[in-house]
Enzyme design. Structure first.
Site, PDB file in Angstrom:
ATOM      1  N   GLY A  18       0.804  -1.215   0.000  1.00  0.00           N
ATOM      2  CA  GLY A  18       0.000   0.000   0.000  1.00  0.00           C
ATOM      3  C   GLY A  18       0.836   1.264   0.000  1.00  0.00           C
ATOM      4  CB  ALA A  19       1.671   3.752   1.566  1.00  0.00           C
ATOM      5  CD  GLU A  52       2.077   3.909   5.229  1.00  0.00           C
ATOM      6  OE1 GLU A  52       3.122   3.756   5.900  1.00  0.00           O
ATOM      7  OE2 GLU A  52       1.316   2.954   4.933  1.00  0.00           O
ATOM      8  CG  HIS A  91       4.059   3.664  10.381  1.00  0.00           C
ATOM      9  ND1 HIS A  91       4.148   2.750  11.409  1.00  0.00           N
ATOM     10  CD2 HIS A  91       3.553   2.979   9.326  1.00  0.00           C
ATOM     11  CE1 HIS A  91       3.699   1.572  10.980  1.00  0.00           C
ATOM     12  NE2 HIS A  91       3.331   1.678   9.726  1.00  0.00           N
TER      13      HIS A  91
HETATM   14  N1  TRP Z   1       5.417  -0.459   6.639  1.00  0.00           N
HETATM   15  C1  TRP Z   1       4.517  -0.442   5.522  1.00  0.00           C
HETATM   16  C2  TRP Z   1       3.159  -0.047   6.053  1.00  0.00           C
HETATM   17  O1  TRP Z   1       2.794  -0.410   7.120  1.00  0.00           O
HETATM   18  C3  TRP Z   1       4.410  -1.784   4.874  1.00  0.00           C
HETATM   19  C4  TRP Z   1       5.177  -1.956   3.617  1.00  0.00           C
HETATM   20  C5  TRP Z   1       5.155  -1.145   2.562  1.00  0.00           C
HETATM   21  C6  TRP Z   1       5.991  -3.030   3.257  1.00  0.00           C
HETATM   22  N2  TRP Z   1       5.926  -1.673   1.568  1.00  0.00           N
HETATM   23  C7  TRP Z   1       6.444  -2.818   1.970  1.00  0.00           C
HETATM   24  C8  TRP Z   1       6.398  -4.170   3.892  1.00  0.00           C
HETATM   25  C9  TRP Z   1       7.263  -3.708   1.306  1.00  0.00           C
HETATM   26  C10 TRP Z   1       7.217  -5.063   3.249  1.00  0.00           C
HETATM   27  C11 TRP Z   1       7.653  -4.832   1.968  1.00  0.00           C
HETATM   28  O2  TRP Z   1       2.403   0.635   5.431  1.00  0.00           O
HETATM   29 ZN    ZN Z   2       2.306   0.237   8.692  1.00  0.00          ZN
END
Ligand code: TRP
Ligand code: ZN
Length: 864
Positions: free
Chosen positions: A266-267, A303, A306
């Protein structure tokens, strides 16, 4: 069996702090499509006497290694393998400069630095930084980054972006331009980001509660600015909300979001430079549905949140992933609820848990929200870590209340700011501020599986007492009892809600024993017990309830989730009974009457009415069975749809006419109901009135929600208009890939015997592209959740999916692995399907160069 080495597992119990620390990093990138040069200078400090420095690095070419200005000699001062660089005799404190070359154009896995659609872009979580340069690629190594990006000054890359603040920019004599960035906050390498490309930029600003002016920039593909406004508004709402509800403000002078077309997930919350899948940024009413808007707001929020829960406080190791993801999903859910329709949101979140998380718990890849063993980290971005993780945080919120919970968050952040923390640290902070003992509660972190709850009661007229006895069991035999918050309501037959003095004001009961009795007084009659208000714990209720009791709950419970859930239980019981007795589906007449009344009620919330009419999906129903009766599930779900269409016909017409009379003027809730009605109505193929309704709604071009709702209704019900509407939708939107994803998905999710052949044809359609994850998810992941067509008795569904997985094994293992999950529950299927899948999975396992992502899941599915 193949001769390749089995990928190795890592265990949580083996955690050791790093032998070296990297204090700062200076990165220089000389961008080139196939030959990007990286110069990486690290200031390193020894932590453990006598240890060699072992840096992670894969899939690139090493050029040189220099330690404190002295070039090192291969074989003598260092050694390298496919996955690591080992430096011998490293001093206490030193600078290490590594030069290497990477090929971003060949990177179809979209991990590390890749180039697609003319844009250089990075994705480093979880362990992708090691594809960029040698580093200690683990989240407990926090460094300060300075990044300089050089790129051809030819108009293709006007924007050169990285984390933090821009220090300087300029041009070189040999036709390059450059930008230099500095991020003052120490961070793990998974939060590093680089983007270079040509975009349109939407600019805005936000002033924090402390008065800091933050510049906001949203980068989208050229020509897409008109679709960026909602995402920007969502970002500002997120920033304001986090200050108001959590007392957390943004900490840099600039916040950038880039929308890209090629992205596995997603992002990504990279510090100060989020990278987004364009589908979670771009939205306007003519091309995006209401759900798309809701998703954009949620992901932008996620995001952004985070920045505190993930970035300022990060994870010690990847086994702690839920520390940031569960908490951030909880924050995102609360944000969405505060912005929109709280009850509707909660019901939709519960549906995700019940259909997908319970399914994961019941299968071979079941894991605790803090797993003990991992082969490929990318396999752990799961509905368990994310959504069940959020439920565990929510249970803490329920047990402590908003005030103490917020105090716990403040405590956690002040203790852990700038550090890499564990789930244990989080629970300890909650314990400390509340004084509440959470020893047993910690089992939610360590034990996988879905607890099963059953309730019996005893009314004693003589002393007006009412006691309930609650038992908990687990699908995982080794599990110890959980600490389960259960919110209850007591309702009399006449609809009066009773609150006995022994019951906490918020209705909370804490179940800690395998079986436990709770006594209450002041009852003149035995009430109906409505347990699990607001879905206060991620558990299954296993009791078969009397329909009359469920009807009472539907009518009178004060909690909207309970009212909705009682109807769901009525559906599920009717469907299960019909399968088990091999009989036709029948609903209690009181339920039909309640649904008729809701459809006719001008004052009822149309969104809630729509949700009441949302019947269990085939996949959802499958989670109710240990041995899955595929044909039975397909039959009863079809019958229930037909039954409701028939029994509610007049009321559906009336409700559709009422909501559609306001069309675009009506709000999200109204459109939800319109779409629900048109979907039931479309099963009537011979009605001129229905055909007109579909056409009329399909013509509402201002609203993709309505256009797509009509299309979906026609296609899913195989209405005679379906073909024509599909053709018109295609010609209207063939230039808009994100809209064409809906066109692919609606066809792949149709429960029809022709669907598989259709999907086969669509794989060759220009709207499909094997290189773009969004296209694969739209067509193939959608098909993988089309229960009855995936599980076709002739095995054609399995073969289609396995062929796609093989094709993606080396090109993009992360995406391949996501397609595999629905095939892993073969042991719960009948012997014919078991045999088909066992053979196909065995063949897949023997594939040369099998990705660890696939290896891990196949092994798990054969293990028990
Ligand atoms: N940390 C990202 C989120 O929670 C998750 C994520 C985005 C991700 N791209 C990724 C995890 C690629 C593993 C690989 O939105
Ligand atoms: Zn996340």
């Amino acid at each position: 069996m193949s001769l390749q080495l089995a990928p190795t597992a890592r265990y949580r119990k083996d955690y050791k702090p790093p032998s070296f620390n990297i204090l700062s990093v200076d990165l220089q990138f000389y961008l080139h499509d196939t030959n990007t040069r990286v110069v990486n200078t690290m200031q390193i400090e020894r932590q453990v006497e006598g240890a060699d420095l072992v840096l992670d690095g894969e899939k690139f070419e090493l050029v040189s290694v220099v330690l404190n200005d002295t070039p090192l000699v291969a074989g003598q001062d260092y050694q390298w393998s496919e996955t690591a660089l080992t430096i011998y005799n490293a001093p206490e404190q030193f600078s290490l400069t590594i030069e290497n070359k990477i090929n971003p154009s060949a990177n179809t896995a979209l991990e590390g630095l890749y180039k697609s659609a003319g844009v250089f872009c990075s994705q480093c979580e979880a362990e992708g930084f090691r594809f960029i340069t040698y580093f200690l690629d683990r989240p407990d190594v926090l460094a300060v980054y300075t990044t300089t990006i050089y790129a051809p000054d030819n108009g293709e890359y006007p924007y050169l972006l990285s984390n933090g603040n821009k220090l300087a920019e300029g041009k070189t004599e040999n036709g390059l331009h450059w930008a230099k960035w500095h991020d003052p906050f120490p961070k793990p390498c998974y939060l590093f980001a680089l983007v270079a490309g040509n975009f349109d930029c939407l600019e805005d600003s936000f002033t924090t509660a402390e008065g800091r002016l933050v510049q906001l920039q949203l980068f989208v593909d050229k020509g897409n600015l008109s679709q960026a406004g909602f995402a920007m508004a969502s970002l500002k709402n997120s920033m304001a909300w986090d200050e108001k509800r959590f007392g957390l403000s943004y900490d840099l002078d600039i916040y950038m979001i880039v929308a890209v077309d090629f992205f596995n997930m997603g992002a990504m919350e990279n510090k100060g430079l989020n990278v987004f899948n364009a589908k979670y940024v771009l939205a306007d009413p003519a091309s995006a549905t209401d759900q798309d808007f809701i998703n954009v707001e949620a992901v932008i929020g996620h995001e952004y949140f985070h920045n505190w829960t993930g970035n300022r406080v990060t994870c010690r190791d990847w086994f702690q992933l839920s520390l940031k993801e569960g908490l951030t999903v909880f924050r995102e859910q609360e944000f969405s609820a505060d912005m929109g329709m709280r009850a509707v949101n909660r019901i939709q979140d519960v549906r995700i848990i019940r259909t997908h998380q319970f399914e994961e718990d019941a299968g071979p890849t079941a894991h605790a929200i803090r797993p003990d063993k991992v082969v490929e980290m990318n396999n752990f971005y799961t509905v368990t870590i994310y959504n069940k993780g959020a439920e565990v945080v929510r249970m803490l919120h329920t047990l402590l209340g908003e005030e103490q919970f917020q105090a716990g968050i403040q405590e956690y952040i002040s203790q852990q700011d700038g550090k890499a923390a564990t789930c244990e640290d989080f629970v300890q902070a909650m314990e400390k501020v509340s004084g509440k003992e959470l020893i047993q509660f910690r089992r939610w972190y360590s034990q996988p599986g879905t607890p099963e709850i059953s309730i019996s009661s005893c009314f004693k007229r003589r002393n007006k007492t009412f006691s309930i006895t609650i038992a908990q069991a687990s699908d995982k035999p080794s599990n110890a009892p959980f600490h389960i918050p259960i919110k209850v309501e007591f309702i009399t037959a006449s609809g009066e809600s009773i609150h006995p003095p022994e019951l906490a004001e918020n209705g909370l009961i804490e179940l800690t024993e395998p079986i436990q009795t709770f006594d209450f007084t002041g009852f003149n009659e035995a009430p109906v017990v409505a347990p699990l208000a607001n879905f206060s714990a991620p558990v299954k209720l296993t009791d078969h309830r009397e329909s009359s009791e469920l009807i009472t709950i539907t009518r009178y419970a004060t909690d909207p989730f309970l009212r909705w859930d009682a109807v769901q239980q009525l559906y599920v019981q009717a469907l299960k009974d019909a399968i088990e007795q091999n009989a036709e589906v029948a609903l209690p007449s009181a339920l039909i009457e309640a649904l008729q009344a809701a459809l006719l009620d001008n004052h009822a919330d149309p969104a809630m009415t729509a949700l009441l009419l949302q019947t269990p999906s085939e996949e959802g129903l499958a989670t109710e069975f240990h041995s899955i009766p595929v044909e039975g599930i397909e039959r009863v779900v079809t019958e229930l749809h037909a039954l409701l269409s028939r029994a509610l016909h007049d009321e559906l017409i009336a409700a559709w006419q009422r909501t559609s009379a306001q069309y675009v003027a009506s709000d999200i809730a109204g459109r939800m109901l319109s779409n629900t009605c048109i979907n039931f109505l479309s099963s009537r193929h011979n009605s001129e009135q229905v055909a007109q309704a579909i056409s009329q709604q399909f013509a509402a071009k201002q609203s993709m929600t309505l256009v797509f709702g009509a299309l979906q209704a026609a296609v899913h019900n195989e209405h005679p208009l379906a073909k024509e509407l599909l053709a018109r939708f295609e010609s209207d939107w063939c230039q808009a890939p994100l809209v064409m994803d809906k066109w692919l998905a609606v066809q792949a999710t149709t429960r029809s015997a022709h669907t598989l052949e259709r999907v086969q044809l669509l794989m060759a359609h220009p709207a499909f592209n094997w290189g773009n994850p969004n296209r694969i998810y739209a067509l193939l992941a959608s098909f993988s959740h089309n229960f009855s067509q995936l599980h076709r008795a002739d095995g054609a569904g399995y073969r289609l999916l396995i062929a796609a997985i093989k094709r993606l094994n080396t090109a993009n293992p992360q995406v391949a692995s996501r397609l595999l999950s629905p095939l892993l529950k073969w042991q719960r299927l009948d012997t014919t399907r078991q045999a088909l899948l066992r053979e196909l999975l065995t063949e897949l396992r023997a594939m040369p160069n099998l990705a660890p992502d696939l290896f891990e899941k196949i092994e798990q599915s054969f293990a028990d």
